[in-house]
Enzyme design. Sequence first.
Site, short mmCIF file in Angstrom:
data_model
loop_
_atom_site.label_atom_id
_atom_site.label_comp_id
_atom_site.label_asym_id
_atom_site.label_seq_id
_atom_site.Cartn_x
_atom_site.Cartn_y
_atom_site.Cartn_z
N ASP A 135 -6.80 -14.10 1.87
CA ASP A 135 -7.88 -13.34 2.49
C ASP A 135 -8.70 -12.55 1.47
O ASP A 135 -8.20 -12.17 0.42
CB ASP A 135 -7.32 -12.36 3.53
CG ASP A 135 -6.35 -11.36 2.89
OD1 ASP A 135 -5.51 -11.80 2.10
OD2 ASP A 135 -6.46 -10.16 3.19
N GLU A 136 -9.94 -12.35 1.84
CA GLU A 136 -10.83 -11.40 1.19
C GLU A 136 -10.93 -11.56 -0.33
O GLU A 136 -11.05 -10.56 -1.05
CB GLU A 136 -10.39 -9.96 1.53
CG GLU A 136 -10.48 -9.67 3.02
CD GLU A 136 -10.07 -8.24 3.38
OE1 GLU A 136 -10.81 -7.63 4.17
OE2 GLU A 136 -9.05 -7.75 2.89
N THR B 146 -0.61 -0.48 5.53
CA THR B 146 -0.03 0.86 5.37
C THR B 146 -0.78 1.78 4.40
O THR B 146 -0.19 2.69 3.84
CB THR B 146 1.44 0.73 4.91
OG1 THR B 146 1.48 0.00 3.68
CG2 THR B 146 2.29 0.03 5.95
N ASP C 71 -2.50 -0.73 12.62
CA ASP C 71 -2.79 0.35 11.67
C ASP C 71 -3.85 1.29 12.25
O ASP C 71 -4.09 2.36 11.71
CB ASP C 71 -3.23 -0.19 10.30
CG ASP C 71 -4.37 -1.20 10.38
OD1 ASP C 71 -4.67 -1.72 11.48
OD2 ASP C 71 -4.97 -1.49 9.32
N ASP D 200 0.05 -6.75 -3.63
CA ASP D 200 -1.35 -6.39 -3.43
C ASP D 200 -1.74 -5.47 -4.57
O ASP D 200 -0.88 -5.10 -5.38
CB ASP D 200 -1.56 -5.71 -2.07
CG ASP D 200 -2.93 -6.02 -1.48
OD1 ASP D 200 -3.93 -5.69 -2.14
OD2 ASP D 200 -3.00 -6.59 -0.37
N ARG E 80 0.85 -1.21 0.00
CA ARG E 80 0.00 0.00 0.00
C ARG E 80 0.87 1.25 0.00
O ARG E 80 0.60 2.22 -0.67
CB ARG E 80 -0.94 -0.02 1.19
CG ARG E 80 -2.27 -0.68 0.95
CD ARG E 80 -2.15 -2.06 0.33
NE ARG E 80 -3.41 -2.77 0.26
CZ ARG E 80 -3.82 -3.62 1.20
NH1 ARG E 80 -3.06 -3.89 2.25
NH2 ARG E 80 -4.97 -4.24 1.08
N TRP F 171 -6.98 -13.57 11.84
CA TRP F 171 -7.02 -12.10 11.88
C TRP F 171 -8.42 -11.56 12.15
O TRP F 171 -8.58 -10.51 12.73
CB TRP F 171 -6.46 -11.50 10.59
CG TRP F 171 -7.30 -11.65 9.36
CD1 TRP F 171 -7.38 -12.75 8.56
CD2 TRP F 171 -8.17 -10.68 8.78
NE1 TRP F 171 -8.25 -12.52 7.51
CE2 TRP F 171 -8.75 -11.25 7.61
CE3 TRP F 171 -8.53 -9.37 9.12
CZ2 TRP F 171 -9.65 -10.56 6.80
CZ3 TRP F 171 -9.42 -8.68 8.30
CH2 TRP F 171 -9.98 -9.28 7.16
N HIS G 287 -7.04 -9.83 -3.84
CA HIS G 287 -6.07 -8.73 -3.70
C HIS G 287 -5.01 -8.78 -4.80
O HIS G 287 -3.83 -8.57 -4.53
CB HIS G 287 -5.37 -8.80 -2.33
CG HIS G 287 -6.23 -8.31 -1.20
ND1 HIS G 287 -6.37 -6.98 -0.91
CD2 HIS G 287 -6.99 -8.97 -0.30
CE1 HIS G 287 -7.18 -6.84 0.14
NE2 HIS G 287 -7.57 -8.03 0.53
C1 ACM Z 1 -6.37 -8.89 6.38
O1 ACM Z 1 -6.34 -7.98 7.24
N1 ACM Z 1 -7.10 -8.76 5.28
C2 ACM Z 1 -5.63 -10.11 6.55
#
Ligand code: ACM
Length: 701
Positions: free
Chosen positions: A329-330, A478, A429, A184, A155, A402, A262
């Site tokens: 993730d996601e 970040t 963060d 990412d 990021r 997480w 991502h």
């Molecule tokens: C995450 O915070 N998406 C692992």
Amino acid sequence: MKNLFFACLFLAGTLCAQAQILPKPASQVDGEGSFQITEITGVKTNVKGADKARLFHALEGSLKTQAKAGSQVVLNLNPKFAAAPAAAGAGATVNEGYALDITPKKVTITAASPEGLFYGIQSLAQLKKDGTLPVTQIKDEPRFRYRGLMLDCSRHFFGKDFIKNQIIQMAKYKLNRLHLHLTDAAGWRLQIDKYPELTRETAFRTETDWTKWWGKKDRHYAPEGTEGAYGGYLTKADVREILALAEENYITVLPEIEMPGHSEEVMTVYPELACGWTGVNEGDVQSPMAPNRHSDFCVGNEKSFEFIENVLKEVVELFPSEYIHIGGDEAGKWAWKTCPQCQALAKKLGLKATKDASIEDQLQSYFIQRVEKIVEKLGRKMIGWDEILEGGLAENATVMSWRGEAGGIKTVKSGHHAVMTPGNYLYIDAYQDAPQYQPEAIGGYQPIERVYSYNPIPDSLSVAEAALIDGVQANLWTEYVKTPEHCEAMIWPRLLALAEVGWTPQELRADYEEFRERAVREVLRLKNVGLHPFDLRYEIGNRREYNEPIRHLAYGKKVTYNTPYYPGYKAAGDGSLTDGLRGGWSYGDQRWQGFIDRGRVDVTIDMEQPTEIHEVYATFMQMPGPDIFHPAKIDIEISLDGKNWTELYHLDYPATKEEPYNFKDFGWKARKAGVTTRYIRYRANCNYTGGFQFTDEIVVK
Ligand code: ACM
Ligand code: ZN
């Protein structure tokens, strides 16, 4: 030893004034007197080769290792050494424990491994003061074998020198894992020889500022070499330099290559790896970088796995880490629903939706299991975020939990290893102090005390399950961290708390104020060596109201919700708005109640009997990042019978999405005489701003 230590706690005076080490050792008994370090203090060891050079290098800051005379400092490698009768650390593969014995005449560090000796040296370094070491006996070992930091290098880009500086400091606090999030949507940050376009085309972007670049959807990369473009990447030579330093400091660097989600940057360069889908799903962000394509790899396309294998081949050639992080993730998964290739694969595999897992969840599971086979073929083990549990966990995978602890608990209950990184404790963060005095962050409030309060072993686990929790990690994403200075302030001193969570026995972590004193001392040391920690001495702490419960006329009175609160932000439930407890800096602290339905807040308070009142107000939070806005219209009505209502107050407030983070009271105050009422209806309407409303208490005086 432990008994001695506890006995010591009850004795007063200098004899037991604990020489302060961070992270606090498992046991420490101080004696009287000190060892003088002089020009002729010599070091003797049975350690050989590279480890000897490393350990002597580590000692250099504390004492000269080249002195000819004497051998008053002994580094003793003894494979039979055990810091405690039980083996060191949960699931330990290396015994990282050590004993440090300082007498007026001699200093001895004993350990079963070079790691243990290295940690003994770190304790010694912290004990040194004005050329002396206090007489003390320490027996120490880590609570967990995995004690880490994750740094998001995508990021915003944090390069070789920054990473090396953090490694040096992490080692001083006995941290041993650095997880680098290298890829990412914001940019691919690792040189890959087979696919040079990854960094050439996506490691730079048109805008530094995240909100402008990502939030406003102006997401364009800039080819390497574009004048004024923001970004960067690690070359293989950079990585080798980082790894060499990490090895010197007994730190393992875990590379993360994110998949299947991502991955917009990959899809931009190699659109053929995305699903061949041409529509745009409502609610999903269409990336202008790759029109009509999405963030995920196509699971039904063999080319996806070919690309991943080729990339991972270069990753394992570079990084010696036993574990390779594959993200997981996601993933949006939505394109998989309509992609002919993904759907054909689902059919071929005979996937059927179940109550626990959709077909797309099972496609993700298939994808992750394929990737695990690749990782294992390359001689490594796979680790991923807790979404890799969805649709069934791959055979040997380790999970990073997480989204709270649930994923970690599920993982160890199924016999797999887990690392705890729950967002509500270890995501650094979030703001660490009063947001209005901090550089912009992603939101939330995670002060060092919150990190310190984390216990990685949930009560619900058996001893055997608990042993599968490998450890802990603080995560620094970040998006809002633009500069190295800000990045260091986000890491330090909260990573000191993480170090103690990962190292020190839980029963020795009861006194936060005592830890804080040691942390302040380390903040000064970090400043002295040129880092930019947040200066804990000037911490403001939580919102004053959070620490000051109030009593008022509606305290404990029943509240009827004419529109419901949002279940995800229910605070203490139905009693929240009259419990006298007010919220802190963040909406996630279980004090703020969130409203998203219809007009937003609409509640009726029953005062139980006709009551003379002079004031009614509620505090609202405005936090534009996560779409939390002030109300645009406030209405307060009163009634003696609950049927016939009289307007008491009306306000049109010019609420905007742009108003910066703040708190405001909205309500009525009697000019002279009060009014008498039994029921009070309080409504707050959002009008066109949308988003959430959050309030913590309806105060009636
Ligand atoms: C995450 O915070 N998406 C692992
Ligand atoms: Zn597909």
